[in-house]
Scaffold this active site. Structure first.
Site, PDB file in Angstrom:
ATOM      1  N   LEU A 109      -3.918   1.571  -1.213  1.00 52.45           N
ATOM      2  CA  LEU A 109      -2.521   1.995  -1.063  1.00 52.45           C
ATOM      3  C   LEU A 109      -2.422   2.895   0.167  1.00 52.45           C
ATOM      4  CD1 LEU A 109      -1.590   2.731  -4.791  1.00 52.45           C
ATOM      5  CD2 LEU A 109      -1.314   0.633  -3.488  1.00 52.45           C
TER       6      LEU A 109
ATOM      7  N   ARG B  62     -19.775  -0.323 -11.018  1.00 54.81           N
ATOM      8  CA  ARG B  62     -18.861  -1.455 -11.060  1.00 54.81           C
ATOM      9  C   ARG B  62     -19.485  -2.779 -10.629  1.00 54.81           C
ATOM     10  NH1 ARG B  62     -12.761  -1.057  -8.478  1.00 54.81           N
ATOM     11  NH2 ARG B  62     -12.209   0.378 -10.120  1.00 54.81           N
TER      12      ARG B  62
ATOM     13  N   HIS C 157     -13.368  -7.229  -9.734  1.00 49.44           N
ATOM     14  CA  HIS C 157     -13.316  -6.121 -10.690  1.00 49.44           C
ATOM     15  C   HIS C 157     -14.017  -6.549 -11.982  1.00 49.44           C
ATOM     16  CE1 HIS C 157     -11.707  -2.932 -13.195  1.00 49.44           C
ATOM     17  NE2 HIS C 157     -11.305  -2.328 -12.098  1.00 49.44           N
TER      18      HIS C 157
HETATM   19  C1  LIG Z   1      -3.943  -5.092 -10.432  1.00 54.54           C
HETATM   20  C2  LIG Z   1      -4.177  -4.342  -9.150  1.00 54.54           C
HETATM   21  C3  LIG Z   1      -4.259  -2.958  -9.170  1.00 54.54           C
HETATM   22  C4  LIG Z   1      -4.464  -2.249  -7.989  1.00 54.54           C
HETATM   23  N1  LIG Z   1      -4.543  -0.888  -8.053  1.00 54.54           N
HETATM   24  C5  LIG Z   1      -4.733  -0.189  -6.907  1.00 54.54           C
HETATM   25  C6  LIG Z   1      -4.800   1.241  -6.944  1.00 54.54           C
HETATM   26  O1  LIG Z   1      -4.684   1.847  -7.993  1.00 54.54           O
HETATM   27  N2  LIG Z   1      -4.990   1.900  -5.784  1.00 54.54           N
HETATM   28  C7  LIG Z   1      -5.115   1.251  -4.591  1.00 54.54           C
HETATM   29  O2  LIG Z   1      -5.269   1.921  -3.574  1.00 54.54           O
HETATM   30  N3  LIG Z   1      -5.028  -0.101  -4.522  1.00 54.54           N
HETATM   31  C8  LIG Z   1      -4.849  -0.834  -5.639  1.00 54.54           C
HETATM   32  N4  LIG Z   1      -4.782  -2.197  -5.566  1.00 54.54           N
HETATM   33  C9  LIG Z   1      -4.718  -2.869  -4.249  1.00 54.54           C
HETATM   34  C10 LIG Z   1      -3.303  -2.748  -3.636  1.00 54.54           C
HETATM   35  O3  LIG Z   1      -2.358  -2.886  -4.662  1.00 54.54           O
HETATM   36  C11 LIG Z   1      -2.997  -3.791  -2.570  1.00 54.54           C
HETATM   37  O4  LIG Z   1      -4.054  -3.889  -1.689  1.00 54.54           O
HETATM   38  C12 LIG Z   1      -1.741  -3.415  -1.777  1.00 54.54           C
HETATM   39  O5  LIG Z   1      -0.663  -3.212  -2.639  1.00 54.54           O
HETATM   40  C13 LIG Z   1      -1.378  -4.467  -0.732  1.00 54.54           C
HETATM   41  O6  LIG Z   1      -0.171  -4.106  -0.086  1.00 54.54           O
HETATM   42  P1  LIG Z   1       0.384  -4.914   1.158  1.00 54.54           P
HETATM   43  O7  LIG Z   1       1.570  -4.195   1.653  1.00 54.54           O
HETATM   44  O8  LIG Z   1      -0.706  -5.170   2.129  1.00 54.54           O
HETATM   45  O9  LIG Z   1       0.771  -6.349   0.598  1.00 54.54           O
HETATM   46  P2  LIG Z   1       1.650  -6.826  -0.660  1.00 54.54           P
HETATM   47  O10 LIG Z   1       2.178  -5.726  -1.472  1.00 54.54           O
HETATM   48  O11 LIG Z   1       0.843  -7.883  -1.299  1.00 54.54           O
HETATM   49  O12 LIG Z   1       2.914  -7.495   0.042  1.00 54.54           O
HETATM   50  C14 LIG Z   1       2.822  -8.696   0.768  1.00 54.54           C
HETATM   51  C15 LIG Z   1       4.185  -9.100   1.259  1.00 54.54           C
HETATM   52  O13 LIG Z   1       4.052 -10.244   2.092  1.00 54.54           O
HETATM   53  C16 LIG Z   1       4.977 -11.231   1.723  1.00 54.54           C
HETATM   54  N5  LIG Z   1       4.409 -12.535   2.071  1.00 54.54           N
HETATM   55  C17 LIG Z   1       3.185 -13.027   1.778  1.00 54.54           C
HETATM   56  N6  LIG Z   1       3.064 -14.275   2.268  1.00 54.54           N
HETATM   57  C18 LIG Z   1       4.225 -14.574   2.895  1.00 54.54           C
HETATM   58  C19 LIG Z   1       4.734 -15.726   3.571  1.00 54.54           C
HETATM   59  N7  LIG Z   1       4.017 -16.835   3.727  1.00 54.54           N
HETATM   60  N8  LIG Z   1       5.982 -15.676   4.067  1.00 54.54           N
HETATM   61  C20 LIG Z   1       6.751 -14.568   3.909  1.00 54.54           C
HETATM   62  N9  LIG Z   1       6.329 -13.463   3.282  1.00 54.54           N
HETATM   63  C21 LIG Z   1       5.083 -13.463   2.777  1.00 54.54           C
HETATM   64  C22 LIG Z   1       5.208 -10.997   0.249  1.00 54.54           C
HETATM   65  O14 LIG Z   1       6.460 -11.500  -0.127  1.00 54.54           O
HETATM   66  C23 LIG Z   1       5.165  -9.479   0.170  1.00 54.54           C
HETATM   67  O15 LIG Z   1       6.427  -8.935   0.483  1.00 54.54           O
HETATM   68  C24 LIG Z   1      -4.596  -2.942  -6.750  1.00 54.54           C
HETATM   69  C25 LIG Z   1      -4.521  -4.314  -6.728  1.00 54.54           C
HETATM   70  C26 LIG Z   1      -4.343  -5.028  -7.912  1.00 54.54           C
HETATM   71  C27 LIG Z   1      -4.342  -6.517  -7.853  1.00 54.54           C
END
Ligand SMILES: Cc1cc2nc3c(=O)[nH]c(=O)nc-3n(C[C@H](O)[C@H](O)[C@H](O)COP(=O)(O)OP(=O)(O)OC[C@H]3O[C@@H](n4cnc5c(N)ncnc54)[C@H](O)[C@@H]3O)c2cc1C
Ligand code: SF4
Ligand code: SF4
Ligand code: FES
Lengths: 287, 658
Positions: B421, B299, B238
């Protein structure tokens, strides 16, 4: 929460070292002890980066080798609720606690202690499962029929949304409970031979005897105002009027003063209080 | 609710939680394992919003198909198209569901969902809840999972570290091994199916916009036992984040949208406070280099230019740290408060400096991983996905699935804002019935027929790793090694990539990996030992880091977030119309030739010490790839040539079919 006092980054008054005093504890039921550390000062440091430096150094100010201080953190931007601790005597998030403003409060050192109302697991890590148990007990969810597609949710007008949104920002950090005079610490020791499940059940039973706390009360207000969430409002109010319910609140308003998300807790408590009173009368008349 | 149906899910972010609640609804019990309370997962950090075609945009000509098209175009056509199509068609339903679950989305006055516009599209597709959309979505799912927990359908293992999948003799995944981060006990979790939903891997770059939980360890542990890793080299950076000593916090693009100017002092590391540096000694490099777009260049261009100024031109405003000024101080205070209040408060809170008075210091930051565990899909007759087919979201290891940011499937070479998301919740909901079918077909064999000795052996192997680490006295400091790894990766494998730098970075990472094997643990205790857990995660960062570097080294082209200046497609230079036309023809030839070679998924497989790289075809059957020409000189003529070629091709196909 008041905004931190802005510091001038180029001011020459910056120290080269930061002194830190940490209240440590090796495990549940063990004695607590103070330990002094010193780290290099850096611009824009927060308490997290201080703790990271302490972990990398792994020795006290007197050069004694020690295990890194244990603490919890996650988002590092004050939205996940992980990093709560008592810093210079006030419960708050360590990620948004800036070293410059802390030194403005007390120039000689920064003092870190674990939260007071939750049992210490190790050092600054505490067991906040009581808080999550309260959310279960109060059924803090919207009871939908299915996750299949049934079209959009109920219409909610803008003023209603604007009331609900601030409440839904509660990140279960626990600050409000830690500062509450009515919220007493509940700490159990595991009995010899007790299974995980037995211990868990005993803990939950004990939690249910204690005060639920401000944050869960505010969640009841949130879900009882949602058009679908409302359908189990009575169940929530039943739980809220049992032992440890809203009647325990002494209206000291410490909670609202420390909430890092500026959640209008006293307003929620007042609303929940009125609803609970009406609910109790209703239940009385039903008898 | 037979226990031989139990599914293990690693991770309770948006993806893991939506899969959990869907499986529970299908009557399948879940063990949910997470490094932290699932409510604190990284998903809470997302601010902007979540995309779907909606009634408003539809009236302006939008459709699910257009959302699909924007997504693959934005991703430079590197995605498998059927899953992306399915996701775009599900998007309105996903948002309806989240709305029913009580997410406090912003509303229009009448009470409908409000929408905003995000990058890479012309339509206002993005639903949002203030500046905390991710948090609100996560909470709604967390609440549903808590509801199932009270009904005995979910067992949560929070503060547990997933150490690896358990594979039987036939190579099927039959469960997982994990460690309690409080007691340090290691246990096996037999499972009819295992889902990894562990999110991104930003920590490999040291600091990023991600949470500290995003260390990539869970994915690495699957990769190291044979799971394929797809498109590792695609990492989104970003352009504007706030460099902090612990984290790089996001600074929204709207600051530039409202007139913010990016500059550096012309004298390297000018010691004067920025306000005292006169206009003539300031270098407004974006405005000078892109007079037309100024500070609002796309971007990826903004990101590359800022990086270039700091790394190659040495004009960073600070020595030893990379930063440029983002200046709002010329805009009246009350206007700033009205339009940008929220994000300026973040800056003020964390930097202790008022951005209305002082220019902000910002820098590009690693933000998202498009690559991840390779997963399969079952294509339906209409080009989407076959619902309930057990191949969907399955890794190359039978019984092991991946969803959310940790799979490689939805965002190709570049992710569009507010699509992540969506992909997380969609893949979580969609995988439920697929797992149900798999369990039916396999009869939960994994649990009933696997001998317990297999699980015991898996636990002992992890126990041994743990104890060996505790006893290791090699003298290396894991925290400092992590900083070094982050520096190497950030320099070589983020915004601009050069083959020589990638080669030397690989050698350096190899060296760091060997040193990490000799880490000294300063805490040898057996209670809440964060030191040893961190060291384990660090050691497991290297295989993924190597896959990122090698994937980038071998991809000699520019595609989405992967940029090698040496292989950039040139602008047109001829001025004579005919010569220019010929040049455009050649440009298109080269584009097609490049696609034949590189429009392929990178597939990394771990051979024990290094990743082996191979390539797989991408399913582009629904939308043919086309050049992305934004900002290129000669774009009009290239586009014209390209359109003519496509038309001719269609004609040929039509005549051949007669
Ligand atoms: C600052 C920021 C802003 C963002 N804004 C947006 C937005 O506006 N719109 C959008 O679409 N996307 C956005 N994104 C991207 C989006 O937030 C993420 O891609 C998304 O939330 C990932 O969700 P997830 O469920 O895959 O993983 P996460 O929410 O990262 O969850 C991962 C889970 O895995 C667990 N875990 C990891 N490793 C282990 C391990 N070894 N053992 C046990 N548990 C483990 C963690 O505890 C957690 O519960 C943004 C990202 C960032 C960084
Ligand atoms: S108002 Fe009630 S909940 Fe808040 S601090 Fe006082 S006693 Fe505690
Ligand atoms: S109400 Fe505020 S202080 Fe209390 S748990 Fe929620 S966010 Fe924390
Ligand atoms: S680390 Fe998330 S609130 Fe401080």
């Amino acid at each position: 929460m008041s905004a931190p006092t802005p510091a001038n980054p180029s001011s020459p008054a910056h120290p080269t070292k930061v002194n830190v005093r940490v209240l440590r504890q090796d495990g549940p039921g063990q004695p607590a002890y103070w330990e002094r550390h010193q780290v290099d000062y850096e611009e824009n440091m927060n308490v997290i980066s201080v703790l990271q430096k302490i972990a990398a150094q792994a020795q006290t100010v007197d050069g004694k080798k020690v295990a890194p201080v244990a603490w919890e953190c996650g988002c590092l931007e004050e939205v996940c609720g992980s990093c709560t601790m008592v810093i210079n005597g006030r419960v708050r998030q360590s990620c948004s606690a800036l070293v410059d403003s802390l030194l403005a409060e007390n120039a000689t050192e920064i003092e870190l202690r674990p939260m007071e109302k939750y049992p210490v697991i190790r050092d600054l890590v505490v067991d906040r499962s009581r808080l999550f148990h309260a959310l279960k007990r109060l059924q803090a969810w919207v009871p939908v029929d299915t996750y299949g597609h049934l079209g959009p949710g109920p219409r909610i007008n803008r003023p209603q949304q604007e009331e609900m949104y601030p409440l839904s920002k509660c990140m279960s950090c626990g600050c409000c409970m830690d500062a509450c005079p009515q919220y007493q610490k509940i700490e159990l020791q595991r009995r010899p031979g007790e299974s995980d499940e037995q211990y868990q059940r005993r803990k939950e039973a004990a939690y249910e005897q204690g005060f639920v706390g401000a944050a869960p009360i505010s969640q009841v207000v949130l879900f009882n105002s949602h058009p679908t969430g409302k359908s189990i409002a009575d169940g929530r109010l039943d739980a809220l009027t049992e032992t440890g319910g809203i009647q325990v609140c002494g209206n000291a308003q410490n909670c609202v003063a420390v909430c890092p998300k500026d959640i209008p807790l006293t307003k929620s408590i007042a609303r929940a209080g009125r609803a609970a009173t009406l609910h109790s009368i209703k239940r009385f008349l039903e008898k | 609710m037979a226990d031989n149906q139990r599914v293990v899910i690693i991770g309770g972010g948006l993806a893991g939680l939506s899969a959990t609640m869907k499986l529970c609804e299908l009557g399948i019990p879940v063990d949910l394992i997470s490094l932290t309370q699932v409510k604190r997962s990284h998903s809470v950090c997302a601010q902007g919003g979540i995309n779907s075609c909606n009634e408003q945009t539809r009236q302006l000509g939008d459709s699910e198909w257009k959302h699909f098209d924007d997504t693959v175009y934005g991703g430079d056509f590197l995605q498998q198209q059927p899953p992306v199509k399915e996701m775009a068609y599900w998007a309105p339903k996903v948002i309806d569901l989240m709305d029913r679950l009580g997410v406090t989305f912003n509303r229009t006055f009448e009470g409908y969902l409000d929408r905003r516009r995000f990058g890479g599209t012309l339509y206002k597709r993005t639903a949002f809840a203030g500046a905390t959309t991710g948090q609100q979505l996560l909470y709604a799912l967390d609440e549903q999972v808590r509801r199932w927990e009270t009904q005995g359908m979910v067992r949560k293992f929070e503060f547990w570290d997933f150490l690896g999948p358990v594979l039987d003799e036939e190579g099927r995944c039959v469960g997982a091994v994990a460690q309690d981060l409080v007691t340090m006990e290691i246990h096996a979790f037999p499972a009819a199916a295992t889902i990894v939903a562990s999110g991104g891997c930003g920590l490999i770059f040291g600091k990023s916009t991600m949470s500290v939980f995003c260390n990539g360890s869970a994915v690495s542990r699957c990769f190291q036992v044979g799971a394929k890793y797809g498109n590792p080299e695609f990492i989104q950076v970003h352009p504007t984040a706030i460099p902090g000593s612990d984290k790089l916090r996001l600074m929204s693009e709207s600051a530039r949208g409202e007139g913010g100017r990016v500059w550096v002092p012309r004298t390297p590391q000018d010691p004067r406070p920025p306000k005292q540096i006169p206009e003539s000694e300031r270098y407004y490099f974006l405005e000078e280099r892109y007079p037309q777009y100024g500070n609002l260049v796309p971007r990826d261009i903004a990101t590359r230019e800022i990086f270039n100024i700091c790394v190659n031109e040495g004009l960073s405003v600070e020595k030893g740290r990379m930063a440029v000024y983002l200046d709002l101080t010329h805009i009246p205070r009350e206007e700033l408060d009205r339009k940008l209040g929220g994000i300026l408060e973040i800056y003020e809170k964390f930097q202790g400096v008022d951005p209305r008075e002082q220019p902000m210091k910002i820098f590009p930051a690693v933000h998202y991983s498009m690559g991840g565990l390779w997963v399969d899909f079952a294509k339906s007759s209409d080009g989407g996905l076959q619902a309930g087919d057990p191949a969907n979201q399955r890794t190359n290891i039978e019984g092991l699935y991946a969803i959310g940011e940790c799979d490689y499937q939805y965002h190709g070479a570049n992710r569009l804002g507010a699509n992540s998301l969506l992909s997380c919740i969609f893949s979580g909901l969609f995988v439920g019935p697929c797992i149900q079918t798999y369990i039916k077909q396999s009869g939960g064999a994994a649990v009933t027929r696997t001998p317990s000795t297999l699980f015991d052996a898996a636990v002992s192997a992890q126990q041994k790793r743990h104890e060996d680490l505790l006893n290791c006295r090699g003298g290396e400091n894991p925290y400092l090694l992590h900083q070094e790894l982050g520096d190497v990766m950030t320099r070589a494998a983020t915004v601009v990539r050069h083959n020589d730098q990638l080669d030397s970075a690989y050698a350096k990472v190899e060296e760091l990996q060997q040193r990490a094997a000799r880490a000294s643990i300063s805490d040898t205790g057996s209670w809440t030992n964060q030191n040893v857990v961190f060291t384990k995660a660090l050691q497991d960062m290297f295989p993924v880091a190597k896959a990122i570097l090698r994937g980038a080294r071998l991809r000699d082209e520019c595609r989405g977030a992967h940029y090698k200046p040496e292989f950039a497609m040139p602008s047109l230079t001829e001025t004579d119309p005919e010569a220019r036309r010929r040049e455009a023809e050649q440009w298109c030839d080269r584009f097609e030739e490049n696609n034949r070679r590189y429009l392929k998924s990178t597939i990394a497989r771990w051979n024990g010490t290094d990743p082996d790289i191979s390539y797989e075809d991408v399913d582009t059957s629904l939308i043919p790839p086309r050049p992305r020409l934004y900002g290129l000189v000669g774009a009009e003529i290239i586009e014209q040539v390209w359109r003519e070629r496509q038309a001719k091709r269609k004609e040929q196909v039509a005549t051949a079919g007669q």
